[in-house]
Design a protein around this motif. Structure first.
Motif, PDB file in Angstrom:
ATOM      1  N   MET A   1       0.848  -1.194   0.000  1.00  0.00           N
ATOM      2  CA  MET A   1       0.000   0.000   0.000  1.00  0.00           C
ATOM      3  C   MET A   1       0.888   1.250   0.000  1.00  0.00           C
ATOM      4  O   MET A   1       1.705   1.430   0.904  1.00  0.00           O
ATOM      5  CB  MET A   1      -0.894  -0.014   1.236  1.00  0.00           C
ATOM      6  N   PRO A   2       0.747   2.111  -0.995  1.00  0.00           N
ATOM      7  CA  PRO A   2       1.647   3.268  -1.091  1.00  0.00           C
ATOM      8  C   PRO A   2       1.332   4.381  -0.098  1.00  0.00           C
ATOM      9  O   PRO A   2       2.089   5.347  -0.003  1.00  0.00           O
ATOM     10  CB  PRO A   2       1.440   3.737  -2.528  1.00  0.00           C
ATOM     11  N   ILE A   3       0.242   4.270   0.637  1.00  0.00           N
ATOM     12  CA  ILE A   3      -0.075   5.253   1.658  1.00  0.00           C
ATOM     13  C   ILE A   3      -0.687   4.529   2.852  1.00  0.00           C
ATOM     14  O   ILE A   3      -1.383   3.528   2.684  1.00  0.00           O
ATOM     15  CB  ILE A   3      -1.039   6.345   1.131  1.00  0.00           C
ATOM     16  N   THR A   4      -0.387   5.004   4.032  1.00  0.00           N
ATOM     17  CA  THR A   4      -0.933   4.412   5.248  1.00  0.00           C
ATOM     18  C   THR A   4      -2.040   5.301   5.799  1.00  0.00           C
ATOM     19  O   THR A   4      -2.164   6.474   5.438  1.00  0.00           O
ATOM     20  CB  THR A   4       0.159   4.280   6.314  1.00  0.00           C
ATOM     21  N   LEU A   5      -2.856   4.734   6.689  1.00  0.00           N
ATOM     22  CA  LEU A   5      -3.865   5.553   7.355  1.00  0.00           C
ATOM     23  C   LEU A   5      -3.217   6.683   8.141  1.00  0.00           C
ATOM     24  O   LEU A   5      -3.767   7.787   8.225  1.00  0.00           O
ATOM     25  CB  LEU A   5      -4.707   4.683   8.293  1.00  0.00           C
ATOM     26  N   GLN A   6      -2.047   6.415   8.700  1.00  0.00           N
ATOM     27  CA  GLN A   6      -1.351   7.447   9.466  1.00  0.00           C
ATOM     28  C   GLN A   6      -0.921   8.612   8.575  1.00  0.00           C
ATOM     29  O   GLN A   6      -0.988   9.773   8.972  1.00  0.00           O
ATOM     30  CB  GLN A   6      -0.138   6.838  10.175  1.00  0.00           C
ATOM     31  N   ALA A   7      -0.465   8.296   7.358  1.00  0.00           N
ATOM     32  CA  ALA A   7      -0.054   9.348   6.427  1.00  0.00           C
ATOM     33  C   ALA A   7      -1.257  10.091   5.863  1.00  0.00           C
ATOM     34  O   ALA A   7      -1.164  11.278   5.500  1.00  0.00           O
ATOM     35  CB  ALA A   7       0.777   8.744   5.296  1.00  0.00           C
ATOM     36  N   LEU A   8      -2.387   9.409   5.767  1.00  0.00           N
ATOM     37  CA  LEU A   8      -3.588  10.022   5.221  1.00  0.00           C
ATOM     38  C   LEU A   8      -4.228  11.007   6.207  1.00  0.00           C
ATOM     39  O   LEU A   8      -4.815  12.017   5.799  1.00  0.00           O
ATOM     40  CB  LEU A   8      -4.587   8.921   4.848  1.00  0.00           C
ATOM     41  N   GLU A   9      -4.104  10.727   7.500  1.00  0.00           N
ATOM     42  CA  GLU A   9      -4.828  11.528   8.494  1.00  0.00           C
ATOM     43  C   GLU A   9      -4.511  13.021   8.442  1.00  0.00           C
ATOM     44  O   GLU A   9      -5.445  13.841   8.464  1.00  0.00           O
ATOM     45  CB  GLU A   9      -4.581  10.975   9.898  1.00  0.00           C
ATOM     46  N   PRO A  10      -3.250  13.453   8.377  1.00  0.00           N
ATOM     47  CA  PRO A  10      -3.022  14.908   8.332  1.00  0.00           C
ATOM     48  C   PRO A  10      -3.608  15.584   7.098  1.00  0.00           C
ATOM     49  O   PRO A  10      -3.992  16.758   7.149  1.00  0.00           O
ATOM     50  CB  PRO A  10      -1.490  15.032   8.373  1.00  0.00           C
ATOM     51  N   ILE A  11      -3.700  14.847   5.994  1.00  0.00           N
ATOM     52  CA  ILE A  11      -4.320  15.411   4.794  1.00  0.00           C
ATOM     53  C   ILE A  11      -5.807  15.653   5.032  1.00  0.00           C
ATOM     54  O   ILE A  11      -6.341  16.723   4.710  1.00  0.00           O
ATOM     55  CB  ILE A  11      -4.106  14.470   3.591  1.00  0.00           C
TER      56      ILE A  11
ATOM     57  N   THR B   1      -3.495  13.679  -4.975  1.00  0.00           N
ATOM     58  CA  THR B   1      -2.801  13.412  -6.234  1.00  0.00           C
ATOM     59  C   THR B   1      -1.294  13.555  -6.061  1.00  0.00           C
ATOM     60  O   THR B   1      -0.508  12.778  -6.626  1.00  0.00           O
ATOM     61  CB  THR B   1      -3.315  14.353  -7.335  1.00  0.00           C
ATOM     62  N   GLU B   2      -0.868  14.523  -5.271  1.00  0.00           N
ATOM     63  CA  GLU B   2       0.558  14.670  -4.993  1.00  0.00           C
ATOM     64  C   GLU B   2       1.090  13.471  -4.210  1.00  0.00           C
ATOM     65  O   GLU B   2       2.192  12.986  -4.461  1.00  0.00           O
ATOM     66  CB  GLU B   2       0.815  15.954  -4.213  1.00  0.00           C
ATOM     67  N   GLN B   3       0.291  12.978  -3.269  1.00  0.00           N
ATOM     68  CA  GLN B   3       0.712  11.850  -2.433  1.00  0.00           C
ATOM     69  C   GLN B   3       0.746  10.557  -3.232  1.00  0.00           C
ATOM     70  O   GLN B   3       1.665   9.744  -3.077  1.00  0.00           O
ATOM     71  CB  GLN B   3      -0.245  11.699  -1.245  1.00  0.00           C
ATOM     72  N   CYS B   4      -0.268  10.347  -4.075  1.00  0.00           N
ATOM     73  CA  CYS B   4      -0.393   9.095  -4.839  1.00  0.00           C
ATOM     74  C   CYS B   4      -0.773   9.416  -6.281  1.00  0.00           C
ATOM     75  O   CYS B   4      -1.942   9.275  -6.670  1.00  0.00           O
ATOM     76  CB  CYS B   4      -1.443   8.192  -4.208  1.00  0.00           C
ATOM     77  N   PRO B   5       0.170   9.864  -7.084  1.00  0.00           N
ATOM     78  CA  PRO B   5      -0.160  10.271  -8.463  1.00  0.00           C
ATOM     79  C   PRO B   5      -0.667   9.132  -9.337  1.00  0.00           C
ATOM     80  O   PRO B   5      -1.254   9.379 -10.396  1.00  0.00           O
ATOM     81  CB  PRO B   5       1.174  10.827  -8.984  1.00  0.00           C
ATOM     82  N   GLU B   6      -0.454   7.887  -8.896  1.00  0.00           N
ATOM     83  CA  GLU B   6      -0.894   6.741  -9.705  1.00  0.00           C
ATOM     84  C   GLU B   6      -2.394   6.498  -9.605  1.00  0.00           C
ATOM     85  O   GLU B   6      -2.941   5.707 -10.375  1.00  0.00           O
ATOM     86  CB  GLU B   6      -0.139   5.469  -9.289  1.00  0.00           C
ATOM     87  N   TYR B   7      -3.073   7.155  -8.675  1.00  0.00           N
ATOM     88  CA  TYR B   7      -4.504   6.943  -8.482  1.00  0.00           C
ATOM     89  C   TYR B   7      -5.323   8.050  -9.123  1.00  0.00           C
ATOM     90  O   TYR B   7      -4.942   9.227  -9.104  1.00  0.00           O
ATOM     91  CB  TYR B   7      -4.845   6.883  -6.987  1.00  0.00           C
ATOM     92  N   GLY B   8      -6.482   7.662  -9.659  1.00  0.00           N
ATOM     93  CA  GLY B   8      -7.422   8.642 -10.162  1.00  0.00           C
ATOM     94  C   GLY B   8      -8.214   9.274  -9.026  1.00  0.00           C
ATOM     95  O   GLY B   8      -8.007   8.977  -7.842  1.00  0.00           O
ATOM     96  N   PHE B   9      -9.142  10.136  -9.404  1.00  0.00           N
ATOM     97  CA  PHE B   9      -9.909  10.900  -8.415  1.00  0.00           C
ATOM     98  C   PHE B   9     -11.338  11.031  -8.911  1.00  0.00           C
ATOM     99  O   PHE B   9     -11.587  11.343 -10.078  1.00  0.00           O
ATOM    100  CB  PHE B   9      -9.286  12.291  -8.253  1.00  0.00           C
ATOM    101  N   TRP B  10     -12.278  10.778  -7.997  1.00  0.00           N
ATOM    102  CA  TRP B  10     -13.694  11.014  -8.285  1.00  0.00           C
ATOM    103  C   TRP B  10     -14.256  11.828  -7.135  1.00  0.00           C
ATOM    104  O   TRP B  10     -14.396  11.346  -6.023  1.00  0.00           O
ATOM    105  CB  TRP B  10     -14.453   9.689  -8.424  1.00  0.00           C
ATOM    106  N   GLY B  11     -14.558  13.085  -7.417  1.00  0.00           N
ATOM    107  CA  GLY B  11     -15.127  13.974  -6.422  1.00  0.00           C
ATOM    108  C   GLY B  11     -16.537  14.379  -6.789  1.00  0.00           C
ATOM    109  O   GLY B  11     -16.874  14.488  -7.975  1.00  0.00           O
ATOM    110  N   GLU B  12     -17.358  14.631  -5.779  1.00  0.00           N
ATOM    111  CA  GLU B  12     -18.743  15.006  -6.037  1.00  0.00           C
ATOM    112  C   GLU B  12     -18.841  16.252  -6.903  1.00  0.00           C
ATOM    113  O   GLU B  12     -19.704  16.343  -7.778  1.00  0.00           O
ATOM    114  CB  GLU B  12     -19.495  15.234  -4.725  1.00  0.00           C
ATOM    115  N   GLU B  13     -17.966  17.216  -6.685  1.00  0.00           N
ATOM    116  CA  GLU B  13     -18.092  18.494  -7.383  1.00  0.00           C
ATOM    117  C   GLU B  13     -17.323  18.536  -8.701  1.00  0.00           C
ATOM    118  O   GLU B  13     -17.772  19.163  -9.657  1.00  0.00           O
ATOM    119  CB  GLU B  13     -17.622  19.637  -6.473  1.00  0.00           C
TER     120      GLU B  13
END
Length: 254
Positions: A1-11, A56-68
């Motif tokens: 996993m390229p990101i952990t829950l711990q790394a995600l929390e401050p974002i 996207t900066e943290q995980c550029p390999e992943y796409g993004f789907w946002g409501e807006e």
């Protein structure tokens, strides 16, 4: 996993700070309508823009789907984001609204976070590793009697266009249960099932970004997710979350 829950929390918490800057200045909040009862504010857009850039900066390999902002090109592995779930509550100065972020890889939810900044409640989960609230493990309730249970639901902003608008279903279930709640954020409602605060939650005519983060929290806390016929899975158009022990009792009322 390229990101952990711990790394995600401050974002996610930083996104919460963006939201709170608007929440603390509601008289100057710009509120617009996507449809008759579907609101969008400057806060929704700002939070989503922040998350889109940071994730996207943290995980550029992943796409993004946002409501807006909608979907980027890569959707096989993606972040699924509702920047403010409960926009109407937010715009009224109520505390029950949240930021929902999920990571889906090849069609499977692997991380989920729901953060209620005004409540300072932070829920998170990772597939196969459990669910937490504010750093403490959480589990669904042990209630086995539907008649003694507390349930929650919501009424989608599209209800005015629907024949099956949840009112009759709510009446049936309200008569069969002890307590009912309607709090205004499906993302947080799902987390209250995971945390044992309520024993079941259902809603209809939602979108995946409304429920993806909270859905994984429910599953990792030992709950069930089905449609109204009892088919297991994450079905935003008919989502039923329970502690598992009440599923067979509530399904005939759906």
């Amino acid at each position: 996993m390229p990101i952990t829950l711990q790394a995600l929390e401050p974002i996610i918490r930083a996104a919460g700070s963006v939201a709170m800057n608007y929440f603390n200045d509601l008289p100057n909040l710009a509120v617009n309508k996507k449809s008759a009862r579907d609101l969008v504010t400057d806060a929704d857009v700002a939070v989503e823009n922040y998350l889109k850039q940071a994730l996207t900066e943290q995980c550029p390999e992943y796409g993004f789907w946002g409501e807006e902002s909608g979907q980027t090109a890569n959707q096989s592995s993606r972040w699924i984001v509702d920047p403010i779930d409960g926009t109407h509550s937010f715009s009224k100065g109520q505390y029950y609204w949240g930021i929902s972020v999920a990571l889906e890889i090849d069609g499977e939810l692997v991380m989920g976070v729901v953060y209620g900044p005004a409540l300072d409640d932070y829920y998170c989960a990772e597939k196969g590793k459990g669910a937490w609230k504010n750093g403490q493990p959480i589990r669904v309730s042990d209630e086995t009697d539907l008649g003694a249970s507390m349930v929650s639901t919501g009424f989608a902003c599209l209800r005015q266009y629907l024949t099956d608008n949840n009112l009759a279903r709510f009446a049936r279930i309200a008569q069969a249960t002890t307590g009912q709640r309607r709090l205004g954020s499906a993302a947080l409602d799902l987390c209250t099932v995971a945390d044992g605060q309520v024993d079941a939650f259902w809603e209809q005519e939602l979108n995946l970004y409304d429920v993806a983060g909270g859905a994984l929290v429910v599953m990792e806390a030992g709950g069930t997710l089905t449609d109204f016929a009892g088919n297991p899975g994450v079905f935003p158009k008919q989502i039923l979350a329970t502690n598992g022990k009440l599923l067979d009792q509530i399904l005939p009322l759906m």
